[in-house]
Write a protein that holds these residues in place. Structure first.
Motif, PDB file in Angstrom:
ATOM      1  N   PHE A 125      29.830  92.105  10.339  1.00  0.00           N
ATOM      2  CA  PHE A 125      30.135  93.256   9.477  1.00  0.00           C
ATOM      3  C   PHE A 125      30.719  94.402  10.297  1.00  0.00           C
ATOM      4  CE2 PHE A 125      29.057  97.237   7.394  1.00  0.00           C
ATOM      5  CZ  PHE A 125      29.411  96.997   6.081  1.00  0.00           C
TER       6      PHE A 125
ATOM      7  N   TYR B 277      35.485  91.276   2.338  1.00  0.00           N
ATOM      8  CA  TYR B 277      34.079  91.618   2.123  1.00  0.00           C
ATOM      9  C   TYR B 277      33.316  90.434   1.523  1.00  0.00           C
ATOM     10  CZ  TYR B 277      30.034  94.157   0.267  1.00  0.00           C
ATOM     11  OH  TYR B 277      28.758  94.575  -0.037  1.00  0.00           O
TER      12      TYR B 277
ATOM     13  N   TRP C 268      32.582  87.875   4.190  1.00  0.00           N
ATOM     14  CA  TRP C 268      31.423  88.232   5.018  1.00  0.00           C
ATOM     15  C   TRP C 268      30.112  87.886   4.303  1.00  0.00           C
ATOM     16  CZ3 TRP C 268      27.569  91.854   3.892  1.00  0.00           C
ATOM     17  CH2 TRP C 268      26.646  92.065   4.920  1.00  0.00           C
TER      18      TRP C 268
END
Length: 333
Positions: free
Chosen positions: A199, A153, A156
């Motif tokens: 995503f 995460y 990203w």
């Protein structure tokens, strides 16, 4: 004259009040005093006065004038008004229930398949766009996978920041030299395209893979994320007219404009870090995948089950089958 003959000087005669004839008659009588009272005295002709019974008196016709009582039945206008008021009240109740159902349906749609209210992206409640996903590492991801999932995460988010800085670097390069307008236009496209697609295409698959131990999600992540690693390497290299502030573009401009060249070198370093971290994460996820018991056969089964249970696929298959049956029937005729 006898009154004048009395001796005024004689002693007075004592008067006894009980010697009165009416008193002595009552006291000497043998009948009780109560029995002597007659509530119905006889008339002059010796006949007793007879009273009319109450029952007979009620049966006698009354001579008083009749009074008309108002009717309790409502008028047609009052009945129509009452019915209209009832209809309006029922209509308001139905509208209220319909609004409540719409609110609940929107709430269920916002919660998605998890049954919980979506919380990502974290937008204010007054914002017209609502969150699209539900994300909670501590609740949905096992403890042994949380670190790797969070690192993915963060990668990203780091990639999105790098793409934004790449846009600023290409814009500065375009301002100094108008012939680099293609790079500036492509940098805008990469920011708009890669930020949401990365995503959805590789972060959410690895999140779902760790959450549900899905073999299909693992294979989706490996295929898409390998392509993302290749893109990171190309962006760090910085080929001309590709919209990337990589090493080649930064070195070519640093001699003529050191400020713009310095910005592009910083972006090149960020792209290089993205490529290096993505390779490390790919190896870490693959090692965890091997210990989860996932396999290519399980991925095929999950894919087939997901396709056949999809309502869109079912409706499309039903339409195709009905069209084929109608065509065969018309051909036979």
């Amino acid at each position: 004259m006898s009154g004048y003959d009395d001796n005024p000087f004689a002693e007075p005669v004592s008067v006894n009040p009980f010697n009165d004839p009416s008193v002595t008659q009552v006291t000497n009588s043998s009948i009780e005093p109560v029995d002597q009272y007659n509530p119905f005295p006889q008339s002059n002709d010796g006949l007793a006065i007879h009273t009319t019974p109450a029952v007979l008196r009620t049966q006698q016709p009354s001579t008083s004038p009749a009074v008309l009582q108002p009717s309790s039945d409502p008028s047609p206008q009052a009945s129509a008004a009452r019915a209209q008021a009832d209809l309006l009240r029922q209509q308001e109740e139905l509208e209220r229930k319909a609004a409540e159902l719409d609110r609940r349906e929107q709430e269920l749609q916002s919660r998605g398949s998890t049954g919980k209210e979506n919380n990502w992206p974290p937008l204010p409640k007054s914002f017209p766009i609502k969150p699209c996903f539900y994300q909670d590492f501590s609740e949905e991801i096992p403890v042994e996978y949380q670190r790797v999932c969070k690192m993915t995460y963060y990668l990203w988010m780091f990639n999105c920041v790098t793409l934004f800085l790449n846009l600023l670097a290409c814009m500065a390069h375009f301002i100094t030299d108008s012939k680099y307008g293609v790079d500036f236009g492509l940098s805008i496209l990469w920011l708009i395209l890669f930020s949401p697609c990365s995503f959805i295409c590789w972060y959410r698959p690895v999140y779902n893979a760790f959450k549900t131990d899905s073999s299909f999600s693992f294979f989706t992540f490996f295929f898409v994320f390998f392509c993302q690693v290749v893109v990171f390497i190309i962006q760090s290299v910085g080929l001309p007219n590709w919209g990337n502030s990589g090493w080649i573009a930064a070195i070519s401009i640093i001699g003529s404009n050191k400020a713009v060249g310095g910005i592009m070198i910083i972006v090149s370093i960020l792209f290089t870090l993205c490529a290096a971290v993505s390779i490390i994460l790919l190896k870490m996820v693959h090692s965890m995948y091997r210990h989860t018991g996932a396999s290519f056969q399980k991925a095929q089964q999950e894919f087939s089950q997901g396709v056949f249970t999809n309502k869109t696929f079912q409706s499309a298959a039903t339409g195709a089958a009905s069209s084929a049956a109608q065509g065969a029937f018309q051909g036979n005729n």
